[in-house]
Design an enzyme around this catalytic site. Structure first.
Site, PDB file in Angstrom:
ATOM      1  N   ARG A  41       0.828  -1.211   0.000  1.00  0.00           N
ATOM      2  CA  ARG A  41       0.000   0.000   0.000  1.00  0.00           C
ATOM      3  C   ARG A  41       0.859   1.257   0.000  1.00  0.00           C
ATOM      4  O   ARG A  41       0.517   2.264  -0.619  1.00  0.00           O
ATOM      5  CB  ARG A  41      -0.933  -0.013   1.208  1.00  0.00           C
ATOM      6  CG  ARG A  41      -2.003  -1.084   1.134  1.00  0.00           C
ATOM      7  CD  ARG A  41      -2.796  -1.171   2.432  1.00  0.00           C
ATOM      8  NE  ARG A  41      -3.755  -2.266   2.391  1.00  0.00           N
ATOM      9  CZ  ARG A  41      -4.430  -2.692   3.450  1.00  0.00           C
ATOM     10  NH1 ARG A  41      -4.254  -2.100   4.630  1.00  0.00           N
ATOM     11  NH2 ARG A  41      -5.274  -3.702   3.340  1.00  0.00           N
ATOM     12  N   SER A 139      -6.431  14.803  18.234  1.00  0.00           N
ATOM     13  CA  SER A 139      -7.826  14.806  17.825  1.00  0.00           C
ATOM     14  C   SER A 139      -8.589  15.759  18.733  1.00  0.00           C
ATOM     15  O   SER A 139      -8.076  16.163  19.782  1.00  0.00           O
ATOM     16  CB  SER A 139      -8.386  13.387  17.967  1.00  0.00           C
ATOM     17  OG  SER A 139      -9.790  13.352  17.890  1.00  0.00           O
ATOM     18  N   TYR A 195     -10.401   5.397  22.277  1.00  0.00           N
ATOM     19  CA  TYR A 195      -9.794   6.371  21.362  1.00  0.00           C
ATOM     20  C   TYR A 195      -9.501   7.674  22.098  1.00  0.00           C
ATOM     21  O   TYR A 195      -8.426   8.270  21.929  1.00  0.00           O
ATOM     22  CB  TYR A 195     -10.729   6.626  20.183  1.00  0.00           C
ATOM     23  CG  TYR A 195     -10.138   7.521  19.125  1.00  0.00           C
ATOM     24  CD1 TYR A 195      -9.126   7.065  18.289  1.00  0.00           C
ATOM     25  CD2 TYR A 195     -10.601   8.822  18.950  1.00  0.00           C
ATOM     26  CE1 TYR A 195      -8.576   7.882  17.309  1.00  0.00           C
ATOM     27  CE2 TYR A 195     -10.060   9.645  17.981  1.00  0.00           C
ATOM     28  CZ  TYR A 195      -9.057   9.168  17.158  1.00  0.00           C
ATOM     29  OH  TYR A 195      -8.519   9.992  16.189  1.00  0.00           O
TER      30      TYR A 195
END
Length: 283
Positions: A41, A139, A195
């Protein structure tokens, strides 16, 4: 050994990481490494960028694998001698309908997002040149007040917190998750709290890293900042509405334009108070 500037982006084969590499190809004056865990990838992403006229380099890098990290470090050290820009982008987010048990999600998310970022940082920081820049992808979930417990928030935000102590705190969360006590211990609601905790860990880690850079003698004038790239539509977040290019805007701002140290930067390039009780809209 080359003295040319060197940039490294982890998890660069797709999403925001790919867009960061592309943005660096457009403006960074030096050699850019797109790294990815999956070699096939990664090389496909390189081929795509070469079709656009860019010439980034590829190297396999799995931030959860110490042998892979060591191999990459040795390559950089032998070939280039140093790094001028490190973008720690590689990470994981389980989908809302993931079938894996919460304990597994917690362990894997923390292992990749926090301990993986720590592992590659510890390996490459000795190679950072004077005035190098480090950008850690956090985040909106990485804001301190996403942790419900005031006691836990106090531990994360302690001005004397060390990296070993922070790592013990992350291990405590994983242990609580395995014992089905995460919510009652104040970490938040499973499974998404995995998360949140992982990214709060990244945020706290960045603050400590900057503090350590500031104390270096001789001082290398290194900056470490952390960023919320926005609600980006990727395979990790199919409901996002920002493009990957929009998600790369703030990381590229920190990489190429800003003169900041130890700051939390929103997707619109605004500096946000990580310790404050509120944040701007996450989108």
């Amino acid at each position: 050994m080359s003295t040319q500037k060197i940039a490294v982006v982890t998890g660069g084969n797709k999403g925001v990481g790919y867009a960061i590499v592309k943005g660096l190809c457009e403006r960074f004056k030096g050699t850019i490494y797109l790294t990815a865990r999956n070699e096939e990838r990664g090389k496909a992403a390189i081929a795509k960028l070469k079709e656009l006229g860019f010439q980034p380099l590829f190297h396999q890098l799995d931030i959860t694998d110490q042998a892979s990290v060591n191999k990459f470090k040795e390559h950089i050290q032998t070939t280039h001698g140093g790094i001028d820009l490190l973008v720690n982008n590689a990470g994981i987010l389980y989908s809302k309908d993931a079938s894996e048990p919460f304990a597994e999600q917690a362990e894997q998310t923390v292992a990749i997002n926090y301990f993986g970022t720590l592992r590659i940082s510890e390996a490459l920081f000795p190679l950072l040149r004077n005035s190098a820049r480090v950008i850690n992808l956090s985040s909106s979930a990485g804001h301190l007040y996403r942790i419900p417990s005031a006691d836990i928030r106090a531990k994360f935000s302690d001005a004397a917190l060390t990296i070993p102590e922070l790592s013990k705190l992350m291990d405590k969360f994983v242990k609580d998750a395995k014992e089905n006590k995460a919510e009652q211990e104040g970490w938040g609601n499973p499974p998404y709290c995995a998360y949140i905790v992982s990214k709060v860990g990244v945020s706290a880690l960045t603050i400590i890293q900057q503090r350590l850079f500031d104390k270096e003698v001789p001082n290398r004038n290194i900056s470490a900042n952390f960023v919320h790239p926005g609600y980006v539509k990727t395979d990790m977040n199919t409901k996002g509405h920002l493009t990957i290019e929009q998600g790369a805007k703030a990381p590229l701002y920190l990489a190429l334009d800003a003169n900041l140290k130890g700051k939390y930067v929103w997707f619109n390039c605004q500096v946000v108070d990580w310790y404050g009780e509120t944040t701007p809209p996450k989108v």
